[in-house]
Design a protein around this motif. Structure first.
Motif, short mmCIF file in Angstrom:
data_model
loop_
_atom_site.label_atom_id
_atom_site.label_comp_id
_atom_site.label_asym_id
_atom_site.label_seq_id
_atom_site.Cartn_x
_atom_site.Cartn_y
_atom_site.Cartn_z
N GLY A 199 0.80 -1.22 0.00
CA GLY A 199 0.00 0.00 0.00
C GLY A 199 0.83 1.26 0.00
N PRO A 200 0.19 2.41 0.15
CA PRO A 200 0.90 3.69 0.05
C PRO A 200 1.90 3.92 1.18
N ARG A 202 3.39 6.45 3.85
CA ARG A 202 2.94 7.62 4.60
C ARG A 202 4.06 8.64 4.78
N GLU A 233 1.56 2.94 5.25
CA GLU A 233 0.33 3.08 6.03
C GLU A 233 -0.12 1.75 6.62
N ASP A 337 -2.13 6.99 -10.88
CA ASP A 337 -1.92 7.35 -9.47
C ASP A 337 -0.79 6.53 -8.84
N HIS A 341 2.60 8.22 -7.22
CA HIS A 341 3.11 7.91 -5.88
C HIS A 341 4.57 7.44 -5.96
N THR A 363 0.44 11.91 -2.03
CA THR A 363 -0.31 11.13 -3.01
C THR A 363 -0.68 9.76 -2.45
N ARG A 364 -1.70 9.17 -3.05
CA ARG A 364 -2.12 7.81 -2.74
C ARG A 364 -2.50 7.14 -4.05
N THR A 366 -4.95 3.70 -5.92
CA THR A 366 -5.93 2.63 -5.76
C THR A 366 -5.22 1.28 -5.78
#
Length: 378
Positions: A199-200, A202, A233, A337, A341, A363-364, A366
């Motif tokens: 995932g993204p 942080r 995250e 996106d 990122h 940024t994040r 999907t």
């Protein structure tokens, strides 16, 4: 047929053409380069059509096709923007842009025009990355807590890089490589794997330095070393190191509650994925001396490319994924996106210097779907 037009006929373009040769359904409409001699040499070697201008290339590009932006990284923004404004989907070599405001502008322009834009690297789509990701999803090593990722390429300023040429005779663009920097060039190879898996990001806490600037022929050099702690995250923390000074090391280790999943090389699409279980023996904590190889079910994954030079990567995986997504009217795994990122995290590493400290990511992206042939391990 899946249609591709190319802007930029330099060193990396040959790597793409070697990969496209694996796909008989790919048709190259034509090639444009501001250096007409380089363009003609490239087209002569690969038996392609030279195009006299970008405008002519736009006219020759099918609405369902894509334009492959293989220009100098500092030209990526201008060229991709021109392609989008002309109404064409774009697949760009890394980075998406050298500045975040430019990267945002490109993704916003593509969305406003209903177009696709994506950025290399595409090795997330490879057999090795997909096997690794399946192992993470199946908790082979238990909960992943920590990641060590190395992108060290040895002391390149002392290498005979002026002798390096591509298949069609293009010289390795050493002055530009030193100016752009190894972090921008190489961090994405592991970021493109780790972000879909965990995932993204942080927060990035990083440092970078230029330690051998006087050893290079470029007038202006980017940092030749960077190290960063990436706080995801999801709770995972990754240490990513990039350099063109330290001895060659592309190892990746995912450290979990039950053991360690690792690979030795990310530039080979079928590098074995290994797992070592952690256990106690009497009063000692140990990792298994012999690794278990993790595999996907037998069957077709993707076309493989033999090793030549530093890499054995199929560079066509990304463009083919984008073309198939356009044809099938589905989301592209190489999403804008995700590219944005990757761009933000990369620039945070590159630009950290000695005093920047922690940088919060804005940024994040999907979630990314795994390949259909890699949903589970064998």
């Amino acid at each position: 047929m899946l249609n591709v037009s190319i802007i930029g006929a330099g060193y990396v373009a040959d790597l793409y053409l070697r990969s496209f040769a694996l796909y008989p359904e790919i048709r190259i409409n034509g090639v444009y380069d501001i250096d007409t001699a380089r363009r003609d040499a490239f087209c002569d070697y690969w038996k392609l059509t030279p195009i006299a201008s970008m405008e002519a290339l736009f006219e020759a590009t099918d609405a369902q096709g894509i334009i492959l932006n293989l220009t100098n990284p500092h030209a990526h923004y201008d060229v991709s923007r021109a392609c989008l404004e002309a109404g064409h989907h774009v697949y760009s070599e890394k980075p998406l842009a050298m500045q975040m405001d430019q990267a945002h502008e490109l993704t916003q322009l593509a969305e406003a025009k209903g177009l696709r834009i994506a950025s290399a690297p595409c090795s997330l789509l490879s057999e090795t990355a997909q096997t690794l990701w399946a192992a993470v999803r199946e908790d082979v090593a238990g909960k992943i807590r920590l990641v060590y990722a190395e992108m060290d390429d040895d002391f390149i300023p002392q290498a005979p890089y002026k002798k390096w040429t591509s298949d069609s005779g293009a010289p390795w663009p050493y002055a530009d490589e030193f100016r752009v920097g190894c972090t921008v060039e190489h961090a994405g190879y592991y970021l493109a794997w780790l972000l879909p898996m965990f995932g993204p990001v942080r927060t990035v806490v990083a440092a970078s330095a230029n330690l051998a600037e006087k050893e290079t022929p470029a007038e202006e050099c980017a940092p030749d070393f960077s190290i960063g702690a990436l706080f995801f995250e999801s709770g995972v923390v990754a240490r990513l190191t990039c350099s063109i000074l330290a001895p060659h090391d592309h190892e990746l280790q995912l450290i979990g509650d039950k053991g360690v999943i690792s690979i030795d090389e990310c530039w080979k699409n079928d590098t074995p994925v290994k797992y070592r279980k952690r256990f106690t023996l009497r009063r000692r904590l140990m990792n298994a001396p012999f690794a278990k190889k993790l595999r996907l079910p037998k069957g077709e994954t993707h076309a493989k490319l033999g090793r030549k030079g530093a890499a054995a990567m199929n560079f066509a995986l990304g463009p083919v994924e984008m073309l198939e997504a356009i044809r099938d009217a589905r989301p592209c795994r190489m999403s804008p996106d995700l590219a944005l990122h990757i761009n933000e995290v990369t620039l945070a590493l590159q630009n950290a210097g000695e005093t920047t400290g922690a940088v919060q990511m804005q940024t994040r992206f999907t979630p990314v779907a795994p390949m259909a042939w890699a949903e589970k391990l064998a």
